[in-house]
Design a protein around this motif. Sequence first.
Motif, short mmCIF file in Angstrom:
data_model
loop_
_atom_site.label_atom_id
_atom_site.label_comp_id
_atom_site.label_asym_id
_atom_site.label_seq_id
_atom_site.Cartn_x
_atom_site.Cartn_y
_atom_site.Cartn_z
N GLU A 151 0.84 -1.30 0.04
CA GLU A 151 -0.08 -0.08 -0.01
C GLU A 151 0.91 1.19 0.04
O GLU A 151 0.53 2.30 -0.73
CB GLU A 151 -0.88 -0.11 1.27
CG GLU A 151 -1.78 0.92 1.22
CD GLU A 151 -2.95 0.89 2.47
OE1 GLU A 151 -2.91 2.38 2.82
OE2 GLU A 151 -2.98 -0.12 3.00
N ARG A 152 2.10 1.35 0.61
CA ARG A 152 2.65 2.42 0.95
C ARG A 152 3.31 2.75 -0.40
O ARG A 152 3.57 3.92 -0.91
CB ARG A 152 3.74 2.50 1.97
CG ARG A 152 4.60 3.52 2.15
CD ARG A 152 3.68 4.52 2.71
NE ARG A 152 4.38 5.85 2.49
CZ ARG A 152 3.94 6.92 1.91
NH1 ARG A 152 2.70 6.82 1.17
NH2 ARG A 152 4.55 8.04 1.80
N GLU A 180 2.16 2.14 -3.33
CA GLU A 180 1.14 2.55 -4.31
C GLU A 180 0.95 3.98 -3.95
O GLU A 180 0.60 4.99 -4.78
CB GLU A 180 -0.14 1.87 -4.10
CG GLU A 180 -0.03 0.52 -4.54
CD GLU A 180 -0.43 0.23 -6.08
OE1 GLU A 180 -0.46 1.32 -6.79
OE2 GLU A 180 -0.39 -0.86 -6.43
N ARG A 181 0.82 4.43 -2.65
CA ARG A 181 1.00 5.81 -2.39
C ARG A 181 2.07 6.70 -2.83
O ARG A 181 1.83 7.91 -3.38
CB ARG A 181 0.78 5.88 -0.79
CG ARG A 181 -0.81 5.72 -0.18
CD ARG A 181 -0.69 6.31 1.10
NE ARG A 181 0.17 5.86 2.16
CZ ARG A 181 -0.03 4.93 3.14
NH1 ARG A 181 -1.06 4.84 3.42
NH2 ARG A 181 0.96 4.35 3.94
N GLN A 225 1.31 7.35 -6.37
CA GLN A 225 0.36 8.36 -6.57
C GLN A 225 0.81 9.98 -6.24
O GLN A 225 0.47 10.84 -6.81
CB GLN A 225 -0.79 8.19 -5.80
CG GLN A 225 -2.18 8.96 -6.00
CD GLN A 225 -2.48 8.86 -7.34
OE1 GLN A 225 -2.98 7.73 -7.93
NE2 GLN A 225 -2.74 9.84 -8.13
N GLU A 226 1.59 9.89 -5.08
CA GLU A 226 2.21 11.17 -4.92
C GLU A 226 3.02 11.67 -5.97
O GLU A 226 3.13 13.05 -6.35
CB GLU A 226 3.10 11.05 -3.70
CG GLU A 226 2.09 10.93 -2.26
CD GLU A 226 2.87 10.63 -0.96
OE1 GLU A 226 4.05 10.72 -0.99
OE2 GLU A 226 2.08 10.17 -0.03
#
Length: 108
Positions: free
Chosen positions: A10-11, A13-14, A17-18
């Motif tokens: 998940e991190r 993926e973030r 996105q950032e």
Amino acid sequence: MNAKPLIPRERAERDIQEALDWYLLEAGAHVALGFIDALEQAYEHIARFPATGSPRYAHELELPGLRSWTLKRYPYIVFYLEREDCIDIWRVLHSRRDIPAWLRAQPH
């Protein structure tokens, strides 16, 4: 050689996105699409040849098996662990960050 499936945490993926949000805001869609293309190329390489990534941070952080691969034309590094059945994508970080600090913050 068979490619292993990539499983981004998940991190990771973030992180992606950032980076995309920043490129879209500061550089435009063309540059953001280039980032995605560079990331896809890196993922494809990692999936087929995981052992070719650099073990530099594995030694520094005492995380056996941690490897990294730098994107072409973009200052981002993919951090991953090769598992028996997949590639565990930990983070996708800008190369100018304090990489050891960011990776130490990663829950194991």
